[in-house]
Every structure is written in structure tokens, then in C-alpha cells.
Design an enzyme around this catalytic site. Structure first.
Site, short mmCIF file in Angstrom:
data_model
loop_
_atom_site.label_atom_id
_atom_site.label_comp_id
_atom_site.label_asym_id
_atom_site.label_seq_id
_atom_site.Cartn_x
_atom_site.Cartn_y
_atom_site.Cartn_z
N GLU A 265 30.76 -28.29 55.89
CA GLU A 265 31.07 -29.52 56.63
C GLU A 265 32.12 -29.21 57.57
O GLU A 265 32.01 -29.78 58.83
CB GLU A 265 31.64 -30.69 55.76
CG GLU A 265 30.55 -31.38 54.98
CD GLU A 265 29.29 -31.79 55.75
OE1 GLU A 265 29.21 -32.00 56.66
OE2 GLU A 265 28.31 -32.27 54.92
N TYR B 158 35.43 -32.19 55.89
CA TYR B 158 34.79 -32.23 57.33
C TYR B 158 35.70 -32.00 58.44
O TYR B 158 35.78 -31.18 58.95
CB TYR B 158 34.22 -33.74 57.33
CG TYR B 158 33.17 -34.21 56.74
CD1 TYR B 158 31.73 -34.32 57.27
CD2 TYR B 158 33.34 -34.32 55.31
CE1 TYR B 158 30.84 -34.71 56.56
CE2 TYR B 158 32.07 -34.77 54.71
CZ TYR B 158 30.83 -34.78 55.31
OH TYR B 158 29.45 -35.27 54.72
#
Length: 607
Positions: A319, A384
């Protein structure tokens, strides 16, 4: 030069897979399934070709809530062989191991099985829950739910190719993460092939009243007929995205890139199933302003699908690279100022997550320790946005050209392989950091990967376009009317509006919200991102005119990223627990198990 990886020799054991400890690896799947909408089950056979160089006497699979009806071995001539099997004790998260005894001549294993009606990966929608009044089925295999609809070696470090035959009602279209049909088959029988090896979490199936519209020679859209025109408009730049991604980091290796727009109950924004990304209809904003989500899923065709995290502890390798890549695509297409807005929104989400988890929590490390827990707990903004921030820091130290060359070579060298954190760090040092004395110290690599919070050397992110939104907020704070600041907002994208709404003070009154609503029509917006940012203010202030719209949103949208904050905001109001339980009782059947698992626990805390 970093060595090529071999899962059986160099990769860590996966704590979330019984099968990762098996000495035998799967290499190809032949799947034959019948889809039963009345019973909410899949039934058929999974035939696994095996790689057994050490002549081991047992192969292990992952299963969860599957009924195993029979198992047989197969030899090189295709003859069936008797095979004994046992199943291990059931674990609520990991399921059960399926241990199959092998004879010396066994080269494949055929498993006849049936899914449970409550299989966690499967979402069965009634006709009333779809746009076309037809039943619908879709799967969500990430992180470890593939084992609930397929006996498999359910570890991201284990890859295989597959072919499938799927039988469905003749008026419905079946699609998979593979080569796909573009028209209905009158017999309701579909055949699929995935020639590139993938991990089990990228196995996907969808069945529904679907139509197809091409966008280019290699891209197109599947959606329910009523949704297809708006989806075709929204994703008109899809081919440009693929071309931009290739220009950055090398050729697209999966032949086609199509999108499937699912009904609103899909629990995520998107899922990067190879060749067929699943996306939520909540990004159909009408102005193409939310398509960065598609750029994100496309970027996974390199970071994640091509080079895959070896275990879910290494999820940031998927991510973090993907968020960085996504924003580079958006910058290429729409300019630096557009990408800057995404960076600022992402950084704000990261700070919120760190505050929520705890600034000293080990769950804010990039490299996680998820053994004994559902790996779904690691799917947070840490992987992320902290991962992206690490790459931004590296970019600031070595420059874009050097970082781009490093990333492009990384994807090329480790294509169709798994990558764990330790191996990646070794490769990073060998190919980049060690070439410049003191560079690793200036990067402060250990603080990023194995320490909590956001390191102090993370580059600041700013947005000129958000400065305009901030000026409007300042005017409101000084007493200006909503009408008075409206002129400055006429060309705002969804991102400016979300930033503006996030910037409103938590003490804003219902009267002030009414003025904003009368000017900007927030409550009646068709944009899910704007609504998700507006409703918490309405709940805190007791702004009653938004109540019906909020309930309608919660009843029809299943995206977990929206649901969890909204239910939390509802639960924080004086009568919120009762209202939340009432809405949830109606809405729960429309949510996927990925969402209900989180929401069940959340509401239980407020009993």
C-alpha cells in the site's frame, strides 16, 4: 545484486496460513463451480496441481467453514488415486487446515466441496439491493477470506495460475479475476483463464445482471445496465491512466485492465483483482473528481499484484508504494496542484489514525506484528500513508529520477514474486542507500519501519488549492456569511469541499449548518465523500434536516471507510446508541462481513 526469492527458502512463515508451513506448494488450479442463488452456496471441485520437489507425503490447505465432501489424488496420466485427509481444529479467524496424504505418484489433488451460506467472502444480494432488480454475488478475498469459498493455500507469498468453469443462471453474467466474457452465454456457463500466477487473496468472482462498455482496446467497464452510462463517463480517462502508469514504472503485465462497478454494499473503495478491479459506485461523482481511487487500484497492478507482500505483516510494501504511485499517476494526468491535494488529505488521515491508535503503539510501525490477530486489523492508514510518506522522504533525499529508476527496476526484478520487509530493506540498501555515505542515517530508516508514529523528517505537504479553502474558512470564522464566500467555491473539486468540511469547527451550531446547507446543498449532495464529511457535523450539532439523508446513506452504502466514522459519530450523540442500533438492524443485511465484523464490535461496546 539481490538474489531472486524462493518462498520455501527465504520468505518468513505466514502466521495467518496453515498452508504456508506445508512442504508442498500449489502451482495451478482447475476450478469447477456451480452458483446457487437460492441456497447462497458455491459447490464443485478445486483441482490443484502440486509442486513437490522433496517428495513430501502431505500437502496442507487453508479452509474456513467449508464442507469437504471428498478428496482424491491424481497421477501424471490423470488417473484418480485414493487419498486420506484430516482437518485441524477450527479457529474463528484462521479456519481449519486441510491435510491431504500424498502417494509418491500423486501430482494433483481434487477436492470436492461446498461453501457455507454464511461464507465470509461471499456477499449475496437480493434483487431489491441492486440497480437492476436481479440477484447479485460478489467475493472479497482479501485478506484471508479466500479460504471461505475455496480450499487453497491462502498466503500472499504463494502464487498459482488458474482456469475455471462457472455455471450460473442463464440471465446473469459471471466474471472473475481472469480473462473475461463481454456478453451473456445463453447456457449460463463461463470459462476463465488466468495465465499469470497470483496469490489466493486476488481470486475473485462476481455474478449479476451486467453489461460491458469498451473504453479502449485494453480497457472497459462492467456495470449493471442502469449504472453503465454514468460509469462510462466517469472513467473515460482509464486508458490514459494505464499509459501514464506504464510511462512511470514499466509495461502493464496483465493484458487487459477492466473495471467492475459493484452495487453500493461493496465494503471497500476498490479491490485490485487482476484484470478486473472491483470499485464502489460511491466514486461516481459525476465530475470525475474521485477517480484517484481507480489510479490507486491500477497502481496495484505493479505494487501488490506484480510484487506482493510475503505476509500481512508486510502489507505496507503493497500500500505504501501504491499510494505513492497513485499520486504520481494523478499528477501526470491532472497536474501537481491536484496531486498536492491528495497528499494533504492523506497526511491528515494519517495523523488522525496515529492519534486514534496511539502515538506510541506498535501498530503504527510499518512492519507489523499481527500474529494471533485478524490481519484485517493491519489495513489502516499506517500502511498506506506512512508508507507513502517514507517514499516521499526518500524522494526528497535522492531526487525523483533516482527513485523512479529504483522503483522501476524493483518491479521488473521481482515480478510475480513475494517480498518481505527484511528482504526489501536489504535490496534498498544495496541498490540505493549504500551508494551514498550517510544517506540511510539521513533517511532514518529504522524509525520509519520499526518505530511508532511519523518520523520528524517526513516532508511537509501543502496545497495551494486548499489555501483558498482555508481562506474561506477563515472568512466564516470572522463572521462572513456562507453566501459571502460562495463565489470562491464555484470551481472546487470534491477534494476542496472535503477539506473545507473537515476544517469546520466541531462547535459549529445547527443554525450555522443550516446557512451552509441552504447555500451549498450539502445534505442533498450526490457525492459520497462530501456527505461522509458533512454528516458528522450534522450529528454533533443536532442538525435535524440531515437525519433522513444520513439514515438513507447508512441503509444503502456499505463502504466501511464511511460506515465506521458515521456510526461512531452517531453513537456519540445523546440518543445515538438507540438510533444506531435501529438503523443497523435494518442495514446489516446490506453490509459485507468485512464491514459487519467491525461494526458488530463497535455497537457491542455501546450496549
Amino acid at each position: 545484486m539481490a538474489p531472486s526469492l524462493s518462498p520455501s527458502e527465504t520468505l518468513p512463515q505466514d502466521p495467518h496460513s496453515h498452508a504456508s508451513q506445508s512442504p508442498v506448494r500449489v502451482r495451478h488450479l482447475d476450478l469447477d463451480l456451480a452458483v446457487d442463488f437460492a441456497a447462497h452456496t458455491l459447490a464443485g471441485t478445486a483441482t490443484w496441481q502440486l509442486s513437490n520437489s522433496d517428495q513430501a507425503t502431505e500437502v496442507v490447505f487453508d479452509t474456513r467453514d467449508l464442507t469437504i465432501e471428498s478428496v482424491e489424488g491424481i497421477d501424471t496420466a490423470g488417473n484418480a488415486l485414493s487419498a486420506s485427509f484430516t482437518q485441524g481444529p477450527a479457529d474463528p479467524v484462521l479456519g481449519q487446515s486441510l491435510n491431504v496424504a500424498l502417494k509418491p505418484e500423486t501430482t494433483a489433488v481434487r477436492i470436492r466441496y461446498r461453501t457455507a451460506a454464511t461464507a465470509a467472502a461471499l456477499q449475496w444480494l437480493e434483487p431489491a439491493q441492486t440497480a437492476g432488480s436481479q440477484p447479485f454475488l460478489f467475493t472479497q478475498s482479501q485478506a484471508i477470506l479466500a479460504r471461505t469459498w475455496l480450499p487453497c493455500q491462502d498466503s500472499p507469498g504463494i502464487r498459482f495460475t488458474y482456469a475455471a468453469r462457472v455455471r450460473v443462471p442463464p440471465h446473469l453474467l459471471a466474471l472473475m479475476s481472469a480473462e473475461n466474457p463481454q456478453q451473456l452465454d445463453s447456457a449460463g456457463e463461463y470459462h476463465f483463464r488466468m495465465a499469470q500466477p497470483i496469490p489466493a487473496y486476488l481470486m475473485a468472482l462476481a455474478v449479476g445482471d451486467l453489461a460491458f462498455a469498451p473504453l479502449s482496446g485494453r480497457t472497459g467497464i462492467y456495470a449493471e445496465p442502469a449504472t453503465l452510462p454514468s460509469a462510462t463517463y466517469e472513467f473515460a480517462d482509464l486508458e490514459k491512466m494505464v499509459a501514464a502508469a506504464e510511462q512511470l514504472y514499466g509495461p502493464y503485465r496483465w493484458e487487459r485492465y477492466d473495471l467492475l462497478v459493484l452495487p453500493p454494499s461493496f465494503p471497500f473503495g476498490g479491490m485490485e483483482n487482476p484484470r478486473l478491479t472491483f470499485v464502489t459506485p460511491t466514486i461516481l461523482a459525476g465530475d470525475r473528481s474521485l477517480t484517484s481511487l481507480v489510479a490507486h487500484e491500477l497502481a496495484h497492478s505493479w505494487s501488490g499484484n506484480l510484487v506482493t507482500n510475503a505476509t500481512w505483516n508486510d502489507f505496507w510494501l503493497n500500500e505504501g508504494f501504491t499510494v505513492y504511485f497513485e499520486r504520481r499517476i494523478m499528477e501526470h494526468l491532472y497536474g501537481a496542484e491536484y496531486a498536492d491535494m491528495l497528499q494533504v488529505l492523506g497526511r491528515a488521515a494519517l495523523h488522525h489514525t496515529i492519534e486514534e491508535i496511539g502515538v506510541s503503539s506498535p501498530d503504527t510501525h510499518l512492519h507489523l506484528a499481527l500474529a494471533g490477530r485478524d490481519p484485517d486489523e493491519g489495513l489502516t492508514e499506517i500502511a498506506y500513508e506512512k508508507g507513502c510518506a517514507l517514499l516521499l522522504t526518500l524522494e526528497s533525499l535522492v531526487g525523483r529520477p533516482r527513485l523512479d529508476a529504483f522503483i522501476k527496476e524493483y518491479f521488473a526484478r521481482f515480478s510475480f514474486q513475494a517480498m518481505d520487509t527484511a528482504t526489501f530493506l536489504h535490496y534498498l540498501r544495496a541498490e540505493l542507500l549504500d551508494q551514498e555515505p550517510g544517506l540511510e542515517a539521513r533517511l532514518n530508516l529504522a524509525a520509519w519501519v520499526e518505530a511508532p508514529g511519523l518520523p520528524g523528517n517526513a516532508p511537509a505537504v501543502t496545497s495551494r488549492r486548499f489555501e483558498v479553502a482555508d481562506a474561506a474558512l477563515a472568512q466564516l470564522a470572522e463572521g462572513a456569511s456562507a453566501v459571502g464566500v460562495a463565489e470562491a467555491t464555484h470551481d472546487w473539486s470534491s477534494h476542496e469541499w472535503v477539506h473545507f468540511l473537515h476544517g469546520l469547527p466541531p462547535t459549529i451550531s445547527a443554525g450555522e449548518l443550516a446557512e451552509l446547507d441552504a447555500t451549498f446543498d450539502f445534505t442533498t449532495s450526490g457525492n459520497a465523500e462530501i456527505l461522509a464529511a458533512w454528516f458528522p457535523h450534522a450529528l454533533r450539532a443536532g442538525y435535524v434536516p440531515a437525519d433522513t439523508a444520513l439514515e438513507n446513506f447508512l441503509l444503502h452504502v456499505g463502504r466501511r471507510r464511511f460506515l465506521v466514522p458515521l456510526y461512531r459519530a452517531l453513537l456519540a450523540t445523546p440518543d445515538g446508541a438507540q438510533r444506531a442500533r435501529k438503523i443497523y438492524a435494518q442495514a446489516r443485511a446490506n453490509y459485507h462481513s468485512v464491514a459487519t465484523g467491525t461494526l458488530d464490535a463497535l455497537l457491542a461496546e455501546h450496549q
